[in-house]
Design a protein around this motif. Structure first.
Motif, mmCIF file in Angstrom:
data_model
loop_
_atom_site.group_PDB
_atom_site.id
_atom_site.type_symbol
_atom_site.label_atom_id
_atom_site.label_comp_id
_atom_site.label_asym_id
_atom_site.label_seq_id
_atom_site.Cartn_x
_atom_site.Cartn_y
_atom_site.Cartn_z
ATOM 1 N N GLN A 10 -6.666 6.569 -27.344
ATOM 2 C CA GLN A 10 -6.662 5.601 -26.245
ATOM 3 C C GLN A 10 -5.937 4.315 -26.639
ATOM 4 O O GLN A 10 -5.207 3.728 -25.824
ATOM 5 N N ASP A 66 -1.796 -5.371 -20.219
ATOM 6 C CA ASP A 66 -2.832 -4.587 -19.531
ATOM 7 C C ASP A 66 -4.137 -5.365 -19.431
ATOM 8 O O ASP A 66 -4.878 -5.223 -18.455
ATOM 9 N N LYS A 70 -5.854 -6.351 -15.768
ATOM 10 C CA LYS A 70 -6.980 -5.427 -15.634
ATOM 11 C C LYS A 70 -7.568 -5.383 -14.234
ATOM 12 O O LYS A 70 -8.155 -4.364 -13.825
ATOM 13 N N ASP A 73 -4.176 -3.520 -12.049
ATOM 14 C CA ASP A 73 -3.713 -2.158 -12.344
ATOM 15 C C ASP A 73 -4.450 -1.052 -11.590
ATOM 16 O O ASP A 73 -3.820 -0.059 -11.188
ATOM 17 N N PRO A 74 -5.766 -1.154 -11.383
ATOM 18 C CA PRO A 74 -6.452 -0.067 -10.656
ATOM 19 C C PRO A 74 -5.954 0.116 -9.223
ATOM 20 O O PRO A 74 -6.189 1.167 -8.623
ATOM 21 N N LYS A 80 -2.675 2.822 -12.444
ATOM 22 C CA LYS A 80 -4.124 3.005 -12.298
ATOM 23 C C LYS A 80 -4.743 3.909 -13.364
ATOM 24 O O LYS A 80 -5.962 3.888 -13.556
ATOM 25 N N LEU A 81 -3.921 4.657 -14.087
ATOM 26 C CA LEU A 81 -4.442 5.534 -15.133
ATOM 27 C C LEU A 81 -4.283 4.942 -16.537
ATOM 28 O O LEU A 81 -4.596 5.607 -17.529
ATOM 29 N N ARG A 82 -3.816 3.691 -16.620
ATOM 30 C CA ARG A 82 -3.741 3.047 -17.929
ATOM 31 C C ARG A 82 -5.150 2.892 -18.495
ATOM 32 O O ARG A 82 -6.122 2.788 -17.735
ATOM 33 N N ALA A 85 -7.507 0.135 -17.043
ATOM 34 C CA ALA A 85 -7.705 0.364 -15.609
ATOM 35 C C ALA A 85 -8.567 1.593 -15.348
ATOM 36 O O ALA A 85 -9.365 1.612 -14.405
ATOM 37 N N ALA A 86 -8.422 2.595 -16.207
ATOM 38 C CA ALA A 86 -9.179 3.839 -16.028
ATOM 39 C C ALA A 86 -10.556 3.796 -16.692
ATOM 40 O O ALA A 86 -11.310 4.770 -16.633
ATOM 41 N N LYS A 88 -11.178 3.622 -19.900
ATOM 42 C CA LYS A 88 -11.203 4.316 -21.199
ATOM 43 C C LYS A 88 -11.253 3.334 -22.373
ATOM 44 O O LYS A 88 -11.671 3.694 -23.475
#
Length: 286
Positions: A10, A66, A70, A73-74, A80-82, A85-86, A88
């Motif tokens: 990650q 990022d 934050k 990004d979603p 949205k999958l960074r 944002a996700a 993780k």
């Protein structure tokens, strides 16, 4: 062990090590500067330090970007999958990774002269503050150029312990180049940026974006020609510039219809622009 492997993965994604194109686009102008400052023979230690420094600071820039985005990004399809944002990677983890990358890069800079070490604080500030500029100005792409192009004057300082006029001219060319290619990148996100209130040169330039970026590319080529004249570089350098100019024309063709995939392709094509100039410089000093 699986947990550690997942965290490392990650963090790897967070730092965009899986997408090295950004490293190359930032590395080319650094290499331009090192070759010119070293008259075609940059010091091995300086070359290694700056190459690794570009890799680390580009990664740090991605992480802090990022973190800064934050909350945005979603809501953007492309981002949205960074990891943050996700969900993780937590924002706190991101700051720790950012600090670790910056400290490692600073450790490398300590191998250089004091002038370069002093300049590194300016470069670090620019890189860390860049992601927040899109909230306050429509020119974050110019700020990006100032931040990540700062390796150019630093390269002259490390190699020669001074920054001559040609170094500042090259820095201006790199700053404008970043403004152009990041505007092409911003054209991909323009709809989402308008929706969430993020500013960019793509929004500022509007329907004149093609004419403005084309004009800037002409200025960039003029600055690079000036560098060649000042350094008395031979025909291979100008041959490299001719190839780069052809690539700039191709990029204008790609963005002509404001098609998002083509705009992104234009951004990626700048890797070859940077390589063309670099090959010309290397051959001119051979």
């Amino acid at each position: 062990m699986n947990y550690i492997r997942d965290r490392f993965h990650q963090y790897w994604l967070l730092a965009r090590f899986d997408k090295p194109i950004g490293i190359f686009i930032l590395l080319w102008p650094t290499l331009w500067a090192l070759w010119i400052a070293g008259n075609g023979k940059p010091g091995l230690l300086v070359l290694i330090v700056f190459t690794l420094g570009v890799v680390l600071m580009r990664a740090a820039g991605c992480v802090i970007n990022d973190y800064a985005d934050k909350d945005f990004d979603p809501h953007v399809d492309r981002t949205k999958l960074r990891p943050i944002a996700a969900g993780k990677v937590t924002p706190k983890e991101a700051l720790i990774v950012f600090a670790a990358l910056c400290l490692t890069a600073f450790g490398l800079v300590l191998l250089m002269n004091w002038y370069t070490i002093g300049l590194s604080f300016i470069g670090a500030f620019l890189a860390a503050s860049y992601p927040f500029m899109k909230r306050f100005t429509h020119l974050p792409q110019a700020y990006l150029g100032a931040a990540f192009g700062f390796a150019v004057p630093m390269a002259f300082a490390a190699q020669t312990n001074e920054i001559p006029t040609v170094g500042w001219i090259l820095y201006l060319a790199v700053l404008l180049w970043a403004l152009v290619y990041d505007t092409m990148y911003a054209m991909v996100d323009i709809d989402d940026d308008l929706k969430i209130g993020v500013k960019s040169t793509a929004i500022l330039f509007g329907k004149r974006v093609r004419e403005i970026t084309a004009g800037l590319q002409v200025v960039i080529m003029g600055l690079l020609v000036t560098v060649g004249i000042m350094q008395q570089l031979g025909w291979p350098y100008y041959a490299g510039l001719a190839v780069a100019a052809g690539l700039a024309v191709y990029q204008q063709k790609l963005i002509f219809h404001f098609d998002k995939p083509s705009c992104f392709k234009a951004f990626l094509n700048n890797n070859w622009f940077g390589l063309a100039v670099f090959v010309g410089i290397v051959l001119a000093y051979s």
